[in-house]
Design a protein around this motif. Structure first.
Motif, PDB file in Angstrom:
ATOM      1  N   ASP A 119       0.808  -1.213   0.000  1.00 23.94           N
ATOM      2  CA  ASP A 119       0.000   0.000   0.000  1.00 23.94           C
ATOM      3  C   ASP A 119       0.847   1.271   0.000  1.00 23.94           C
ATOM      4  OD1 ASP A 119       0.447  -1.391   2.628  1.00 23.94           O
ATOM      5  OD2 ASP A 119       0.022   0.630   3.340  1.00 23.94           O
ATOM      6  N   ASP A 120       2.162   1.124  -0.122  1.00 26.07           N
ATOM      7  CA  ASP A 120       3.056   2.279  -0.058  1.00 26.07           C
ATOM      8  C   ASP A 120       3.687   2.516  -1.441  1.00 26.07           C
ATOM      9  OD1 ASP A 120       5.183   4.066   0.334  1.00 26.07           O
ATOM     10  OD2 ASP A 120       5.614   3.301   2.346  1.00 26.07           O
ATOM     11  N   ASP A 121       3.126   3.485  -2.188  1.00 25.24           N
ATOM     12  CA  ASP A 121       3.604   3.744  -3.554  1.00 25.24           C
ATOM     13  C   ASP A 121       5.078   4.136  -3.582  1.00 25.24           C
ATOM     14  OD1 ASP A 121       1.171   3.203  -4.704  1.00 25.24           O
ATOM     15  OD2 ASP A 121       0.485   5.287  -4.614  1.00 25.24           O
ATOM     16  N   LYS A 122       5.487   4.959  -2.634  1.00 26.21           N
ATOM     17  CA  LYS A 122       6.871   5.445  -2.628  1.00 26.21           C
ATOM     18  C   LYS A 122       7.835   4.290  -2.417  1.00 26.21           C
ATOM     19  CE  LYS A 122       6.830  10.289  -1.946  1.00 26.21           C
ATOM     20  NZ  LYS A 122       5.821  10.861  -1.024  1.00 26.21           N
ATOM     21  N   GLU A 123       7.502   3.416  -1.469  1.00 23.94           N
ATOM     22  CA  GLU A 123       8.363   2.264  -1.211  1.00 23.94           C
ATOM     23  C   GLU A 123       8.439   1.389  -2.461  1.00 23.94           C
ATOM     24  OE1 GLU A 123       8.465   0.581   2.769  1.00 23.94           O
ATOM     25  OE2 GLU A 123       8.037  -1.375   1.899  1.00 23.94           O
ATOM     26  N   HIS A 124       7.286   1.211  -3.094  1.00 16.15           N
ATOM     27  CA  HIS A 124       7.229   0.400  -4.307  1.00 16.15           C
ATOM     28  C   HIS A 124       8.141   0.976  -5.392  1.00 16.15           C
ATOM     29  CE1 HIS A 124       5.278  -2.805  -6.516  1.00 16.15           C
ATOM     30  NE2 HIS A 124       5.298  -2.010  -7.563  1.00 16.15           N
ATOM     31  N   GLU A 125       8.161   2.290  -5.500  1.00 15.59           N
ATOM     32  CA  GLU A 125       9.001   2.931  -6.519  1.00 15.59           C
ATOM     33  C   GLU A 125      10.493   2.718  -6.255  1.00 15.59           C
ATOM     34  OE1 GLU A 125       7.783   7.042  -6.590  1.00 15.59           O
ATOM     35  OE2 GLU A 125       5.763   6.442  -7.261  1.00 15.59           O
TER      36      GLU A 125
END
Ligand SMILES: [Zn+2]
Ligand SMILES: [Zn+2]
Length: 263
Positions: free
Chosen positions: A43-49
């Motif tokens: 659920d964490d877009d920044k971490e995913h990036e």
């Protein structure tokens, strides 16, 4: 023989490592840490990036993706959405090897317990469907955790109780249910007497070691940012407790890691 160990649980895509990731990886490799399982919060877009940067910096990294119990509240209206999000993320993640961390955290209770349970169940079903092992986070929620693992049933997905802090009886239950047990830096704490007993009783072929970095730095680094290089301290502590060598602990936990996450 030189040390070869794997960190089976770290959050290297966290913002804490944004500034000096290459150095962190370099220190890990220099310390003999040849690989890691990196947990990614679905659920964490920044971490995913940031995942791609870690993969590029460290080829030995494998991935686990899931919705942490702390974040379960975001899916309160429809717990199935958590599993769908994880499944969507899986598409682009060639190195994904597990679903997690998932589970129950009644210590912080950041999300209502029924919601945590529903989000946990949905992700176990996904793991079974995708034939992936699960990485379990459980804190002060032993009974509900084992009930859900039995009901789903999660045993055929297999997996690991990460950062295990329970007693011997709980370890026995986890082993009997077919899971691995992963010990973190807490086992290096002099007063963790019950956990020392757990470290002695877990069969070597069911044991994993981890840092959970950036959290939980081991002795003598307590209170600082943890990093994968320090998983060697965990291996050393377990080797002392079991009266064996750090190489033997490294080798056994590496084999278990490969069997569970690295096909
Ligand atoms: Zn956790
Ligand atoms: Zn974690």
């Amino acid at each position: 023989m030189s040390v070869d160990v794997v960190d089976s649980h770290c959050h290297l895509a966290g913002e804490e490592f944004e500034g000096d990731l290459p150095e962190v990886v370099q220190r890990a490799v220099a310390a003999g840490v040849s690989g890691a399982l990196m947990i990614v919060a679905a659920d964490d877009d920044k971490e995913h990036e940031r995942v791609a940067a870690v993969e590029a910096a460290w080829p030995g990294v494998r991935l686990s993706i899931g919705v942490h119990p702390h974040a379960a509240g975001r899916f309160a209206d429809e717990p199935g959405r958590a599993a769908r999000l994880v499944e969507d993320r899986l598409q682009g993640m060639e190195k994904a090897r597990a679903i997690g961390e998932i589970g129950l955290d009644y210590h912080y209770d950041f999300a209502p317990r029924e919601v945590q349970q529903a989000v946990f169940c949905e992700q176990i079903r996904l793991a079974r469907r995708r034939r992936l092992p699960i990485v379990i986070h459980t804190r002060e929620a032993e009974e509900d955790t084992f009930r859900i693992l039995a009901e789903e049933p999660a045993g055929d997905a297999g997996g690991v109780f990460h950062c295990f802090t329970g007693d011997r009886a709980m370890a026995r239950r986890a082993l009997d249910a077919g899971f691995h047990i992963s010990l973190a830096g807490i086992v290096t704490f002099p007063r963790a007497a019950e956990l020392h007993e757990v470290a002695k009783m877990v069969p070597l072929d069911r044991l994993l070691i981890e840092t959970d970095s950036p959290f939980l730095a081991p002795v003598p680094h307590r209170g600082t940012r943890n990093e994968p290089a320090l998983v060697v301290r965990v291996a050393e502590a377990i080797a002392r407790l079991r009266d064996t060598t750090v190489e033997a602990v490294g080798q056994a936990t590496r084999q278990n890691f490969d069997r569970l996450f690295n096909p």
